[in-house]
Design an enzyme around this catalytic site. Structure first.
Site, mmCIF file in Angstrom:
data_model
loop_
_atom_site.group_PDB
_atom_site.id
_atom_site.type_symbol
_atom_site.label_atom_id
_atom_site.label_comp_id
_atom_site.label_asym_id
_atom_site.label_seq_id
_atom_site.Cartn_x
_atom_site.Cartn_y
_atom_site.Cartn_z
ATOM 1 N N ARG A 260 44.181 27.351 46.914
ATOM 2 C CA ARG A 260 44.426 27.324 48.359
ATOM 3 C C ARG A 260 43.760 26.075 48.920
ATOM 4 N NH1 ARG A 260 39.508 28.876 50.433
ATOM 5 N NH2 ARG A 260 38.337 30.418 49.238
ATOM 6 N N HIS A 264 39.427 30.203 53.198
ATOM 7 C CA HIS A 264 39.827 31.562 52.824
ATOM 8 C C HIS A 264 40.586 32.218 53.971
ATOM 9 C CE1 HIS A 264 39.660 35.515 51.001
ATOM 10 N NE2 HIS A 264 39.117 35.992 52.097
ATOM 11 N N TYR A 274 31.371 25.060 49.410
ATOM 12 C CA TYR A 274 31.372 25.563 48.035
ATOM 13 C C TYR A 274 32.429 24.893 47.149
ATOM 14 C CZ TYR A 274 35.030 28.506 50.166
ATOM 15 O OH TYR A 274 36.133 28.951 50.850
#
Length: 361
Positions: A260, A264, A274
């Site tokens: 993706r 999120h 991250y």
């Protein structure tokens, strides 16, 4: 001995691919039988979804949409699998899997209403075999086993398919659902879209297993890992899984290796905390739209003109769907109370009276 056996199992799950990153066919024997029109339709849907995703992110930032989980990068995984389905097959989605529902028949404005938390988004049209997107991670997997068993008992020539991310594969429901479907030989297909991160936790820290696909072994069902950026590979794997299920050969677990590009969800996630820019760059080179575009252009089936037509249609459809969503009466507390029971119990009757009075002012 046990380590050797584990390695033997893991080595069975090599990534299935048909198109490489340059859009070249590297597995001619696996090429699905799709007409030129069908190939173009798949591309149209992926381009449409990419534009929809960009617009949805913008609408979310404007405060006009509500909850939204970006899908850019996962178009091949989502739409290649949905394209392999029959209209009467059942889709049990997670909260990111809205494109599959829309191309299965859910009106776009209802997808926007669902994003806003409006009950109209969950009023599934008659004859449309989908469930409302599941917010609880993995719950749809158990439900899929049940729906698939129901289809089998009714002798329907259809399957139930569900989607989750790599994080969903770490849930207890994931194992329970697959095990139940396998035990009863139910016509189910479980797709895990491995986009590398369960929100912020990398897949390597979620499980010691080398692949998610190998988890099918414990459930006694078929498993396959697929290049999730290759729409033809995803389509072919899903079609084969569907055919197997209808032939009475049981469920299949499909792990699609995808990514993706966005966060999120739009609810405050910051992927730069991250994910490295190097990793982003690596997966950008695998973009499913770029890959399939190159393939079609080489076959003289795609052009900038065709793509612009799809972009314009997507923008117009989104504009009209938003108008329809905006014109839908706002939901009231009394609506929600009234939907719970055919005959309200005493405590809800009291609340209904209280809120009816408030809303009449």
């Amino acid at each position: 001995m046990s380590t050797k056996t584990l390695e033997q199992v893991e080595n069975q799950f090599e990534t299935f691919q048909i198109l490489n990153e340059e859009g070249e066919v590297v597995n001619e024997a696996a090429m699905p039988e799709l007409s030129d029109e069908e190939l173009q339709e798949i591309m149209k849907r992926m381009v449409y979804t990419r534009i929809w995703d960009q617009r949805a992110i913008s609408l979310n930032r404007q405060g006009r949409l509500g909850f939204y989980a970006p899908v850019a990068g996962q178009e091949a995984s989502m739409l290649g699998s949905q394209f392999a389905l029959d209209k009467e097959d059942w889709i049990l989605p997670g909260y990111r899997d809205i494109p599959q529902l829309v191309f299965h028949g859910l009106p776009l404005h209802q997808a926007f209403l669902w994003s806003r938390g409006h009950y109209g988004g969950g009023e599934i049209p008659d004859g449309l075999n989908i469930m409302v997107p599941q917010i609880i991670i993995g719950a749809q997997i158990i439900q899929t086993a049940g729906v698939a068993l129901g289809l089998k008992r009714k002798k329907k020539e259809n399957i139930a398919i569900t989607y989750t991310g790599d994080g969903g594969a770490s849930q207890g429901d994931f194992y329970e659902g697959m095990n139940f479907a396998g035990a009863y030989n139910a016509p189910a297909v479980f797709i895990v879209q491995n986009n590398r991160f369960a929100i912020s936790v990398p897949v390597e820290k979620q499980s010691a297993a080398k692949t998610i696909a190998q988890k099918a072994v414990a459930a006694g069902i078929e498993g396959i890992q697929v290049d999730g950026m290759d729409v033809l590979a995803v389509y072919a794997a899903t079609k084969q899984a569907r055919d197997r299920a209808l032939a009475g050969d049981g469920p299949t677990l499909i792990e699609t290796m995808t990514y993706r590009y966005g966060p999120h969800t739009m609810a405050g996630d910051d992927p730069t905390r991250y994910r490295s820019s190097d990793l982003d760059d690596e997966w950008t080179k695998k973009d499913p739209l770029v890959r399939f575009r190159k393939f079609l252009e080489a076959k003289k089936l795609w052009s900038e003109e065709k793509e612009n037509e799809v972009v314009d249609k997507a923008k117009e459809d989104i504009k009209e769907a938003m108008k329809k969503a905006d014109s839908t009466p706002k939901q009231k507390v009394t609506d929600l109370i009234g939907f719970m029971f055919e005959e309200l119990p005493a405590n809800l009757r009291e609340q209904m009276e209280e809120y009816t009075a408030k809303e009449s002012k």
